[in-house]
Scaffold this motif. Sequence first.
Motif, PDB file in Angstrom:
ATOM      1  N   PHE A  44       0.840  -1.191   0.000  1.00  0.00           N
ATOM      2  CA  PHE A  44       0.000   0.000   0.000  1.00  0.00           C
ATOM      3  C   PHE A  44       0.878   1.245   0.000  1.00  0.00           C
ATOM      4  CE2 PHE A  44      -2.735  -3.247   1.637  1.00  0.00           C
ATOM      5  CZ  PHE A  44      -4.033  -2.886   1.280  1.00  0.00           C
ATOM      6  N   ILE A  45       0.409   2.278  -0.692  1.00  0.00           N
ATOM      7  CA  ILE A  45       1.026   3.592  -0.608  1.00  0.00           C
ATOM      8  C   ILE A  45       0.009   4.535   0.018  1.00  0.00           C
ATOM      9  CG2 ILE A  45       2.634   3.214  -2.516  1.00  0.00           C
ATOM     10  CD1 ILE A  45       0.765   4.828  -4.336  1.00  0.00           C
ATOM     11  N   GLU A  46       0.510   5.634   0.568  1.00  0.00           N
ATOM     12  CA  GLU A  46      -0.355   6.602   1.229  1.00  0.00           C
ATOM     13  C   GLU A  46      -0.272   7.933   0.503  1.00  0.00           C
ATOM     14  OE1 GLU A  46      -1.130   8.329   5.744  1.00  0.00           O
ATOM     15  OE2 GLU A  46       0.486   6.905   5.382  1.00  0.00           O
ATOM     16  N   ASP A  47      -1.437   8.509   0.192  1.00  0.00           N
ATOM     17  CA  ASP A  47      -1.461   9.793  -0.505  1.00  0.00           C
ATOM     18  C   ASP A  47      -1.309  10.936   0.504  1.00  0.00           C
ATOM     19  OD1 ASP A  47      -3.976  10.543   0.557  1.00  0.00           O
ATOM     20  OD2 ASP A  47      -4.916  10.746  -1.399  1.00  0.00           O
ATOM     21  N   PRO A  48      -1.207  12.181   0.052  1.00  0.00           N
ATOM     22  CA  PRO A  48      -0.980  13.302   0.974  1.00  0.00           C
ATOM     23  C   PRO A  48      -2.067  13.495   2.034  1.00  0.00           C
ATOM     24  CG  PRO A  48      -0.447  13.979  -1.263  1.00  0.00           C
ATOM     25  CD  PRO A  48      -1.093  12.617  -1.358  1.00  0.00           C
ATOM     26  N   ASP A  49      -3.270  12.968   1.803  1.00  0.00           N
ATOM     27  CA  ASP A  49      -4.344  13.100   2.779  1.00  0.00           C
ATOM     28  C   ASP A  49      -4.473  11.885   3.689  1.00  0.00           C
ATOM     29  OD1 ASP A  49      -5.952  15.698   2.196  1.00  0.00           O
ATOM     30  OD2 ASP A  49      -5.472  14.848   0.239  1.00  0.00           O
ATOM     31  N   GLY A  50      -3.631  10.886   3.491  1.00  0.00           N
ATOM     32  CA  GLY A  50      -3.668   9.704   4.339  1.00  0.00           C
ATOM     33  C   GLY A  50      -4.472   8.543   3.793  1.00  0.00           C
ATOM     34  N   TYR A  51      -5.002   8.674   2.567  1.00  0.00           N
ATOM     35  CA  TYR A  51      -5.711   7.554   1.954  1.00  0.00           C
ATOM     36  C   TYR A  51      -4.702   6.493   1.535  1.00  0.00           C
ATOM     37  CZ  TYR A  51      -9.692  10.749   1.526  1.00  0.00           C
ATOM     38  OH  TYR A  51     -10.710  11.616   1.786  1.00  0.00           O
ATOM     39  N   TRP A  52      -5.050   5.221   1.771  1.00  0.00           N
ATOM     40  CA  TRP A  52      -4.207   4.122   1.360  1.00  0.00           C
ATOM     41  C   TRP A  52      -4.639   3.624  -0.016  1.00  0.00           C
ATOM     42  CZ3 TRP A  52      -2.338   0.079   5.398  1.00  0.00           C
ATOM     43  CH2 TRP A  52      -1.685   0.726   6.443  1.00  0.00           C
ATOM     44  N   LEU A  53      -3.657   3.314  -0.851  1.00  0.00           N
ATOM     45  CA  LEU A  53      -3.879   2.815  -2.203  1.00  0.00           C
ATOM     46  C   LEU A  53      -3.135   1.496  -2.342  1.00  0.00           C
ATOM     47  CD1 LEU A  53      -3.035   6.273  -3.697  1.00  0.00           C
ATOM     48  CD2 LEU A  53      -5.345   5.367  -3.407  1.00  0.00           C
ATOM     49  N   GLU A  54      -3.875   0.442  -2.631  1.00  0.00           N
ATOM     50  CA  GLU A  54      -3.280  -0.898  -2.738  1.00  0.00           C
ATOM     51  C   GLU A  54      -2.668  -1.077  -4.137  1.00  0.00           C
ATOM     52  OE1 GLU A  54      -4.609  -5.596  -2.344  1.00  0.00           O
ATOM     53  OE2 GLU A  54      -6.093  -4.009  -2.053  1.00  0.00           O
ATOM     54  N   ILE A  55      -1.479  -1.651  -4.168  1.00  0.00           N
ATOM     55  CA  ILE A  55      -0.810  -1.945  -5.431  1.00  0.00           C
ATOM     56  C   ILE A  55      -0.713  -3.468  -5.558  1.00  0.00           C
ATOM     57  CG2 ILE A  55       1.230  -1.572  -6.854  1.00  0.00           C
ATOM     58  CD1 ILE A  55      -0.311   1.038  -6.085  1.00  0.00           C
ATOM     59  N   VAL A  56      -1.256  -3.968  -6.652  1.00  0.00           N
ATOM     60  CA  VAL A  56      -1.360  -5.405  -6.899  1.00  0.00           C
ATOM     61  C   VAL A  56      -0.708  -5.713  -8.237  1.00  0.00           C
ATOM     62  CG1 VAL A  56      -3.006  -7.306  -7.205  1.00  0.00           C
ATOM     63  CG2 VAL A  56      -3.570  -5.406  -5.693  1.00  0.00           C
ATOM     64  N   PRO A  57       0.088  -6.776  -8.316  1.00  0.00           N
ATOM     65  CA  PRO A  57       0.659  -7.121  -9.616  1.00  0.00           C
ATOM     66  C   PRO A  57      -0.417  -7.586 -10.594  1.00  0.00           C
ATOM     67  CG  PRO A  57       1.221  -8.806  -7.987  1.00  0.00           C
ATOM     68  CD  PRO A  57       0.497  -7.710  -7.262  1.00  0.00           C
ATOM     69  N   ALA A  58      -0.290  -7.195 -11.856  1.00  0.00           N
ATOM     70  CA  ALA A  58      -1.218  -7.661 -12.873  1.00  0.00           C
ATOM     71  C   ALA A  58      -1.062  -9.159 -13.037  1.00  0.00           C
ATOM     72  CB  ALA A  58      -0.950  -6.937 -14.199  1.00  0.00           C
ATOM     73  N   LYS A  59      -2.144  -9.818 -13.331  1.00  0.00           N
ATOM     74  CA  LYS A  59      -2.100 -11.280 -13.468  1.00  0.00           C
ATOM     75  C   LYS A  59      -1.668 -11.670 -14.861  1.00  0.00           C
ATOM     76  CE  LYS A  59      -5.453 -11.987  -9.921  1.00  0.00           C
ATOM     77  NZ  LYS A  59      -6.706 -12.398  -9.462  1.00  0.00           N
TER      78      LYS A  59
END
Length: 122
Positions: A107-122
Amino acid sequence: MNFTFAHNNLNVYDLEKSLEFYRKALGLTVSRTKEAEDGSFKLVYLSDETTSHLLELTWLRDMNRPYELGDNEIHLAFTVDDYESALAKHKEMNCVCFENPSMGIYFIEDPDGYWLEIVPAK
């Protein structure tokens, strides 16, 4: 009756900072914008230029403090074709907030604290 996804919305405190983050971290580009006549809000729709799904960033003029996300565990997920390069880039940006190697995600976090999940493409 069929429903399809149109967009997801995130409210952001500093629109320019958020736009720079989403451009740099995820390659998202501005698709369209809308601004209230009285300047009370701006909506910026971001596109991955591949799918029709958009991310709407909402900026409210009268918000005078960063958003409090509390225990909100809602997140957006993005697939990436080069997982290792993406992880290295996000570590360089110092925005990786959680790694789960056993699941093969992070997960990465944006400037407001929202988490964004990063998943490898299948």
